[in-house]
Design an enzyme around this catalytic site. Sequence first.
Site, PDB file in Angstrom:
ATOM      1  CB  CYS A  94      -0.845  -0.076   1.263  1.00  0.00           C
ATOM      2  SG  CYS A  94      -1.955   1.265   1.520  1.00  0.00           S
ATOM      3  NE  ARG A 152      -4.068 -12.832   6.791  1.00  0.00           N
ATOM      4  CZ  ARG A 152      -2.892 -12.535   7.316  1.00  0.00           C
ATOM      5  NH1 ARG A 152      -2.655 -12.767   8.580  1.00  0.00           N
ATOM      6  NH2 ARG A 152      -1.934 -11.998   6.569  1.00  0.00           N
ATOM      7  NE  ARG A 199      -4.140  -8.909   5.282  1.00  0.00           N
ATOM      8  CZ  ARG A 199      -3.937  -8.691   6.583  1.00  0.00           C
ATOM      9  NH1 ARG A 199      -4.910  -8.203   7.330  1.00  0.00           N
ATOM     10  NH2 ARG A 199      -2.775  -8.959   7.147  1.00  0.00           N
ATOM     11  CD  GLU A 255      -4.580 -10.113   0.618  1.00  0.00           C
ATOM     12  OE1 GLU A 255      -4.763 -10.631   1.723  1.00  0.00           O
ATOM     13  OE2 GLU A 255      -3.457  -9.625   0.285  1.00  0.00           O
TER      14      GLU A 255
END
Length: 357
Positions: free
Chosen positions: A75, A157, A159, A113
């Site tokens: 990112c 988790r 995402r 992702e």
Amino acid sequence: MEGLKLKFADLFAGIGGFRLAFEKADYDCVFSCEINEACQQVYLNNFGDIPANDIRKIDRCNLPYFDVLTAGFPCQPFSICGRRKGFYDTRGTLFFHICEIIEYINPPVVILENVKHILHHDKGRTLEVILYSLEDIGYVVNYEILNSKDFGLPQNRERVVFVATKNKKFDFGLLKKTYPFPNLKEFLCTSGEFEYLNPQEYTMIDNPKQQESGLIFVGYRNKNIWKTGIRPNTEHLSRVHHQPNRIYSIEGVHPTIPSQETSGRFFIYIPEENAVRKLTIRECYRIMGFPDSFKTHSNLAECYKQIGNSVSIPVMYELANQIKKQVFYHQEIMSDMINITQSCHVKQSIQLEIPFK
Ligand SMILES: C[S@@+](CC[C@H](N)C(=O)[O-])C[C@H]1O[C@@H](n2cnc3c(N)ncnc32)[C@H](O)[C@@H]1O
């Protein structure tokens, strides 16, 4: 039937999480790239080929055709000034290089992702740029936060997954989720060298409760007391709130395995033994959906970093199957389409409009 398989490219491949999932769903990997040498090594040991290095140096004219592009990219902020100029606005970023490849190959499906924080990154501008850049090169984009615990893994988790398609938005609502989520104890190793804590090294809490996330926080390690900025007599609370000090029950799920925790300070309470031990590295890989046959790196810190950066295999496996159904539909149509694209050797592809039931 090798020639009839859907083809995918594995960008920012890491140790090949996407590849494990997509190959399991019967896709064929035709290209991968990954800049990190330690990841490349693991990728080679498991899949038999070394990914191309830096995405910025890829000559897209030499790329083979593929139907699906997958990328779990780092990112980065996009520094854009003035009016939107489509994806050319993102020049200089890794995302721009992904878009260049997409524009050139024009695959029917793109999957990106990332951490869910990307949705709010740079006050929402990063998300905006991702969406309009993909739209600019001819895609309709949908995205959703997916949690590993909904796909058969005992890990909380989350995402974000973007799916870009050509005509019809991908429907995340059709992904098969599994309820109830599994417990960590079903994924533990039954033998091996376990690292236990001495009883004086931790404190168990009274009446632990399962949180909505599935986590059951049962205790904390008696160390790393933060004194600065802490009100007198509340030092124990700082231990509780410091994630690497927390101990979780194996009756619930585990928190996210992060890539930054390179010494693997993940602690679990085993009721049968009334003991606290570290989660083993193999258990970390298991709760990401990796098979025990997966060959991990020789350096433990690398192993923790690599698994924390990876995608959850069952999440991507379900996505790979659902993409077949929603975008490529059934085998006959799929075979025709692959034959057309392969025989023409064109970078343009077709995508079928499916009246999905
Ligand atoms: C979040 S991880 C992706 C992990 C992968 N999805 C998996 O399942 O293991 C991002 C990866 O991008 C790689 N990367 C960063 N910059 C790159 C570049 N310029 N070219 C190729 N790979 C790069 C990093 O080394 C890292 O392994």
